[in-house]
Scaffold this active site. Sequence first.
Site, PDB file in Angstrom:
ATOM      1  N   ALA A 153       0.838  -1.199   0.000  1.00  0.00           N
ATOM      2  CA  ALA A 153       0.000   0.000   0.000  1.00  0.00           C
ATOM      3  C   ALA A 153       0.873   1.250   0.000  1.00  0.00           C
ATOM      4  O   ALA A 153       0.605   2.221  -0.737  1.00  0.00           O
ATOM      5  CB  ALA A 153      -0.943   0.003   1.203  1.00  0.00           C
ATOM      6  N   TYR A 154       1.918   1.238   0.814  1.00  0.00           N
ATOM      7  CA  TYR A 154       2.852   2.361   0.857  1.00  0.00           C
ATOM      8  C   TYR A 154       3.502   2.578  -0.502  1.00  0.00           C
ATOM      9  O   TYR A 154       3.535   3.705  -1.024  1.00  0.00           O
ATOM     10  CB  TYR A 154       3.907   2.099   1.919  1.00  0.00           C
ATOM     11  N   LEU A 155       4.022   1.503  -1.089  1.00  0.00           N
ATOM     12  CA  LEU A 155       4.714   1.634  -2.367  1.00  0.00           C
ATOM     13  C   LEU A 155       3.749   2.044  -3.475  1.00  0.00           C
ATOM     14  O   LEU A 155       4.124   2.800  -4.377  1.00  0.00           O
ATOM     15  CB  LEU A 155       5.410   0.321  -2.717  1.00  0.00           C
TER      16      LEU A 155
END
Length: 243
Positions: A153-155
Amino acid sequence: MKPLSGKVAIVTGSSSGIGRAIAERLAEDGAIVVVNYGVSAEKAHQVVTCIQAKGGKAVAVQSDMSQVAEARRLVIETVKQFGRLDILVNNAGRFMPKALLDTTEADFDQIIALNAKGPYFAMQEAVNMLKEGGRIVNISTDGTHLSFPGATAYLGSKGALEQYTRGLAQELAPRGITVNTVSPGFTETGMMTDQFRQIGIQLSPLKRLGLPKDIADVVAFVVSEEARWLTGQNIHAGGGIVM
């Protein structure tokens, strides 16, 4: 005459870490810097005090960059106070090391709001204010170019930021506004754990972690007049870890 004299710069999320280093470096180069913070008022005012002690100019402005109205307000208040905007550095962000099956909808919404949605609408507001030859810099991560499980999700949120750079570089080129991404690698900040510290040192051919100043120096170049021919690029400031 300093290279950024007369320029006004916003650095989001600049009360600590990489953001602080960027704010301090741009101030050293002569810019009036808006030190944005979400909740760390004391830290933000420490940054301002540090800049002023060195003869620079800065103010601290609170805004939650995960909220569209707040992202817009930051830009509007800056122009209202200083009469112009020349540089926007979208640095505010959150790292979330969670595997797919552990990620809740609330987790996903929070990471996208701060890392991707807020910056998008800050840029939208800034485009109405930026002077000819203005600069936008989006801070991403070298992690989008590595095999990096457990943080999808971060990436994904940072990958969106990189795509904004490519599209907006085309849209804003007729006005002489450049848009670039700077992607740090493993950098020594308060978020660095011992595990990631060792991984970062091993991956870099330079065999050390990056320092916030390393990233700030790259950003300072990207917003300078010398980088006028640079747009739509993702500059990997990670000590060679993506080679």
